[in-house]
Design an enzyme around this catalytic site. Structure first.
Site, PDB file in Angstrom:
ATOM      1  CG  HIS A 102      -5.902   0.577  -2.819  1.00 31.71           C
ATOM      2  ND1 HIS A 102      -4.824   0.096  -1.650  1.00 31.71           N
ATOM      3  CD2 HIS A 102      -6.676  -0.522  -2.673  1.00 31.71           C
ATOM      4  CE1 HIS A 102      -5.289  -0.898  -0.873  1.00 31.71           C
ATOM      5  NE2 HIS A 102      -6.521  -1.258  -1.630  1.00 31.71           N
ATOM      6  CE1 TYR A 125      -6.972  -4.593  -2.678  1.00 32.40           C
ATOM      7  CE2 TYR A 125      -8.154  -6.014  -1.193  1.00 32.40           C
ATOM      8  CZ  TYR A 125      -7.617  -4.882  -1.433  1.00 32.40           C
ATOM      9  OH  TYR A 125      -7.983  -3.762  -0.673  1.00 32.40           O
ATOM     10  CG  HIS A 176      -5.094  -9.994   0.736  1.00 29.01           C
ATOM     11  ND1 HIS A 176      -4.269  -9.964  -0.161  1.00 29.01           N
ATOM     12  CD2 HIS A 176      -5.743  -8.801   0.852  1.00 29.01           C
ATOM     13  CE1 HIS A 176      -4.566  -8.960  -0.891  1.00 29.01           C
ATOM     14  NE2 HIS A 176      -5.503  -8.097  -0.366  1.00 29.01           N
ATOM     15  CE  LYS A 198      -7.822  -1.669   5.429  1.00 29.03           C
ATOM     16  NZ  LYS A 198      -8.907  -2.112   4.422  1.00 29.03           N
ATOM     17  NE  ARG A 228      -3.511  -4.561  -0.813  1.00 26.79           N
ATOM     18  CZ  ARG A 228      -2.786  -5.357   0.083  1.00 26.79           C
ATOM     19  NH1 ARG A 228      -1.373  -5.036  -0.130  1.00 26.79           N
ATOM     20  NH2 ARG A 228      -2.981  -6.131   0.828  1.00 26.79           N
ATOM     21  NE  ARG A 253      -3.509  -2.304   2.852  1.00 29.82           N
ATOM     22  CZ  ARG A 253      -3.305  -3.342   3.332  1.00 29.82           C
ATOM     23  NH1 ARG A 253      -2.077  -3.606   3.749  1.00 29.82           N
ATOM     24  NH2 ARG A 253      -4.209  -4.316   3.364  1.00 29.82           N
TER      25      ARG A 253
END
Length: 377
Positions: free
Chosen positions: A293, A328, A319, A226, A296, A201
């Site tokens: 983003h 994603y 993740h 995150k 990503r 990120r």
């Protein structure tokens, strides 16, 4: 037994003193209301389900949001803090005057429908409902507000729209890289390419420090993630070249950051900010609808296309579940078509089904053998 006394003003005060429970009191207009409340409260104390509701009846959503923004929001990341203030500003006009105990799933559901009718995006309304839900959770668990439960949990949240934006072919990728590399500050190009190479990120990249990069082992450690979990990310050959160039370009005397911004008024260098610079670069490259983003998404999908297992991809991207990874990893249909073409004739492909031809007729009729049951011996 509760004590019922009459006040000089004509109201009735019920006081409950029970061993093991804090003294509780409440004022009513009539003696009967006071007795009913005292009887019900004592019964709940005996059964161990009593909830002190006086605080929740006085605490409005406005007051609770003020305390939430003052105590809880500052513990979050900067982007989450901004989102909290934005969501709270939208919630106040609709639900601010309500007491917490008065909010029901029906009222919160009506708020959701009104916001959607105003044309607000599903993701916007979903974040506002998440703020309301977390407000109730904090009030019950940390502030000791007597509430039977969190009414926001019973409200259906609008489905968020999953983004599947990727770089459209080699042409768009080439235009993007050419534009960011032409910028006067090389950090824009370095951060863009690192995002494509590592699926990190933007905050994770810009907060990298010299201690987090191990070029000899080709690993970088992401700390400001995150979910606040530190993870190690393997570096591709190109990512290693980028970090080598960045470390060699900027001296580390006044900041440990690999991508430092200009010094502030206090003389401290903070992480480089690239929001406006990124938008200007997209405009010059004539690229629309692309967010940083989304890189990503692009990197994660490339990892999957290279044949890495889901477990390995999740180790790189951070993740927590296969479901989050699926949001994603967007595979291009044309790439799948090419893979299917490459697999034609592969030994693992099932052979075509060939039906056996019926035997040729010889012109002679088959001999019929009659069924004759055997006698029991």
């Amino acid at each position: 037994m509760a004590t019922i006394v009459k006040n000089p003003s004509g109201t009735w005060k019920a006081v409950i003193r029970k061993q093991g429970w804090p003294t509780t009191a409440k004022i009513f207009r009539t003696r009967r209301d006071a007795e009913d409340w005292a009887r019900q409260s004592e019964d709940e104390m005996v059964r161990g389900v009593y909830i002190r509701r006086s605080t929740s009846q006085k605490l409005t959503v406005d007051i609770a949001l003020d305390r939430y923004l003052r105590e809880i929001t500052p513990t979050k990341k900067a982007s989450s803090q901004k989102r909290d203030h934005t969501s709270a500003k939208a919630v106040r006009p609709h639900l601010g005057p309500y007491a917490l105990v008065a909010l029901s799933p029906e009222i919160i559901g009506q708020y959701r429908d009104e916001r959607l009718a105003e044309g607000r995006a599903n993701d916007t309304v979903r974040l506002e409902l998440s703020l309301i839900s977390h407000l109730f959770t904090v009030a019950i668990r940390e502030w000791g507000v007597g509430l039977p439960g969190n009414p926001a949990l019973a409200v259906r949240k609008p489905k968020g729209r999953t983004r599947d934006r990727r770089l459209h072919g080699d042409d768009e990728a080439a235009r993007l890289l050419q534009t960011v590399r032409a910028h006067s500050n090389p950090i824009l190009a370095w951060a863009t390419e690192l995002a494509i190479e590592t699926a990190a990120r933007v905050e994770e990249i810009l907060t990298l420090e010299l201690r987090d990069v191990h070029l000899d082992r080709r690993i970088m450690v992401l700390r400001d993630t995150k979910n606040k979990d530190t993870r190690g990310v393997p570096l591709t050959a190109r990512a290693t070249e980028i970090l080598q160039e960045a470390i060699a370009t900027y001296p580390r005397q006044d900041s440990p950051l690999i991508f430092p911004g200009n010094p502030g008024r206090d003389g401290v260098r903070r992480p480089y900010r690239m929001g406006k610079v990124w938008r200007n670069a997209l405009q010059r490259a004539n690229i629309q609808g692309l967010r940083f983003h989304d890189l990503r998404h692009e990197a994660t999908s490339r990892f999957v296309e290279k044949g890495l297992s889901d477990t390995k991809v999740r180790t790189i991207t951070g993740h927590k579940s296969p479901q989050m990874l699926a949001r994603y990893a967007h595979l291009r249909a044309e790439d799948l078509v090419a893979e299917l073409d490459d697999r034609q004739g592969h030994p693992t492909m099932s052979p075509p089904i060939r039906h056996k031809a019926p035997p040729e007729k010889t012109g002679q009729s088959a001999k019929i053998v009659p069924f004759r049951p055997q006698r029991a011996k």
